[in-house]
Structures are given as C-alpha cells and as structure tokens.
Design an enzyme around this catalytic site. Sequence first.
Site, mmCIF file in Angstrom:
data_model
loop_
_atom_site.group_PDB
_atom_site.id
_atom_site.type_symbol
_atom_site.label_atom_id
_atom_site.label_comp_id
_atom_site.label_asym_id
_atom_site.label_seq_id
_atom_site.Cartn_x
_atom_site.Cartn_y
_atom_site.Cartn_z
ATOM 1 N N SER A 111 -5.976 -59.885 47.465
ATOM 2 C CA SER A 111 -6.196 -58.449 47.278
ATOM 3 C C SER A 111 -5.052 -57.871 46.460
ATOM 4 C CB SER A 111 -6.366 -57.758 48.633
ATOM 5 O OG SER A 111 -6.874 -56.454 48.438
ATOM 6 N N LYS A 158 -5.135 -59.643 42.400
ATOM 7 C CA LYS A 158 -6.490 -60.095 42.054
ATOM 8 C C LYS A 158 -6.636 -60.591 40.613
ATOM 9 C CE LYS A 158 -9.543 -57.676 45.134
ATOM 10 N NZ LYS A 158 -10.474 -56.562 45.271
ATOM 11 N N ASN A 213 -11.192 -62.503 44.237
ATOM 12 C CA ASN A 213 -10.750 -62.119 45.583
ATOM 13 C C ASN A 213 -10.867 -63.271 46.567
ATOM 14 O OD1 ASN A 213 -13.536 -62.188 46.002
ATOM 15 N ND2 ASN A 213 -13.477 -60.506 47.454
ATOM 16 N N GLY A 266 -12.461 -45.657 38.922
ATOM 17 C CA GLY A 266 -11.635 -46.847 39.054
ATOM 18 C C GLY A 266 -12.071 -47.910 38.066
#
Length: 292
Positions: free
Chosen positions: A74, A78, A99, A138
């Site tokens: 994480s 990543k 991940n 994002g």
Amino acid sequence: MGKIPITERVTGHTELIGLIADPIRHSMSPTMHNEAFKKLGLDYVYVCFEVDNTTLADTVQGLRAMKVRGWNVSMPNKGAITKYLDKLSPASQIVGACNTVVNDNGVLTGTITDGVGAMQALQAEGVGYVGKKLVVSGAGGAATAIQVQAALDGVAELTIFNRRDRFWAEAEKTVAKLREQTQAIVNLYDLDDHAALKRELDRADIYIDSTPCGMKPLEDVVAIPDPSYLHRDLIVMDTVYAPRQTKLMKWCDAVGCKNFNGLSMMLYQGAAAFKLWTGKDMPIDYIRDVLF
Ligand code: NAD
C-alpha cells in the site's frame, strides 16, 4: 486470531503473508486475512510491516530470500515496488502499480486487485455502473486501478480530477491508454477547476474519492470544495475506511445522497489477493460480519 492461543496457531510450518506500507497501523487487512485463514484452517499468518520507499528494496530482497508466500503493498510503495518484481499482471502493467505480490519459488509476480474490488463493492451496494457517468478524484495507485477497471467494465463516461502534482502526468497517460483501449469517453481536469468540477459532478451518476482526503492526517480535508458540489441522486464511494465515516460522507448525509466507505472495496480486493496466495475463496460473508 480469536481465542486460539498463539502457541497453537503458529508452528514451525506456518507461512507468512505481509503488508508493507507506511502509515500502516490502521489497516483492517490483518483481521480480514487472519480470520479467513482461521475459518478455512489454512496455516498462514498475516502481519503488517512499516516500510516506505527508503527501505523497500531491502524489504523485497528479504521477503524473497525468506521464501515468504506473498504480501500486499500500500501507500507509498504501490508504484515503486514494480521495478523490484519479476513479472506484472496485465492490469498492473497498465496501472503501473501493484497491491499484491505472489512468490512462486522465488519468482515475484505483482498484480493489482483494487479496481476489481471497487467494482465488486459497487455491485454489492446494488449500484449499476455499466453505461453510467463516473467521476473519480485522485490519480494514484488505487484511483488508476479503479479508472482502468471501470473503463474496461463498461462505464460510459469517466471524468478524472486531480491536482497538478506529481500524479498529473500519470493521469494523462491513463487517459491516453483508456481512450485507445476502451470505448469509454475519458477526460481529465484539474481539481482546482471548480467550474468543471461542478459541471461534471452535476451530470454524474457515481463519484469515487480515491485520494487520502478524510484519512489521518487529512481528516478535516475534502477533495471537493463544499457540499453544493453533491446532488441527491449521486452515489458516492469514499475509498477511505479509517475513519468509517469521512467528512465527505457527512456532507453526503446532509445532502441526502447514498454513500459508503472503502470497507467493501477492501474486502473484495483482499479476497482476490487471498485467492492468489492460497488458491481458496475467502469466506466473504463471514469476514464481512467480523469486520462490520
Ligand atoms: P497515492 O499516494 O498513490 O495517490 C494519492 C492521490 O491523492 C494522488 O492522486 C494525489 O494527487 C491525491 N491527493 C493527495 N493529497 C491530496 C489532497 N490533499 N487533495 C486532493 N488530492 C490529493 O495513494 P493510493 O494508494 O492511490 O491511495 C489513495 C486512497 O485510496 C487512500 O485514502 C487509501 O486509503 C485509499 N485506498 C483504499 C483501498 C480500499 O480497499 N478501500 C485500497 C487502496 C487505497
């Protein structure tokens, strides 16, 4: 690990699965995987390791040397971890991040299960996304995985908002790849372009926040300026799951739009990783009861 004493649960045969990230102590993944191992009688234990980019190369080398079966990855590792692995899944190659790592006799394969997890979370909430308009804030590892999977799975229109930070160029590459490889209409805007943000959210069916806004130390931060950017028919998923209710979700409640946190996404992306490591299906309903 429930009421089973550690001396009975962990033996010389027990295999390790890990999670490498920083910050990490808030993670629900150890509870999820250890409960699933216990429920299915699988001889693994899942442990968190506080690792950032500065110690990542040594960590991967060590995990490989120790013949660790696999691990999750994480923030902030990543993207950075991909250069230390031997192979990447097709989704991981498109996203440029992973991940989940599986160690097959020293060969490390990275894959990404966040996008599948997010789409399954929408389905579990009864939210249809095929043919819909999706806005995602994002452009990091999780956001990109969601964008790629959503476009591949039939979202009609995908609008991405991000700051002009180091992730902006990655977002431009994602847009180019998705325009080339999928049928979706894909656009990218600056998160500071509030006119575009208002216009796109007004027309959207689903909004997914995939930034760290709402999560420590940004508990009081929301990616959008105020609740007037939301509308009653919008369905909002915040990928953050600690805290369970973010400031964005409180705004959604005030506006009256359906909203949920990232726990289901975490559950489904975890189940996909679990299957890769163990070959077994995670008992999802059981684990959902444990986590909720
Ligand atoms: P990342 O570091 O790869 O990307 C961070 C993104 O957030 C970038 O696009 C960046 O521009 C943006 N950003 C950072 N600070 C911001 C701010 N103050 N305002 C607006 N945008 C900002 O991170 P990631 O791994 O993609 O994770 C992002 C979020 O997704 C985290 O909150 C994480 O907890 C969550 N996540 C949830 C799951 C799940 O299963 N529920 C899985 C992975 C990640």
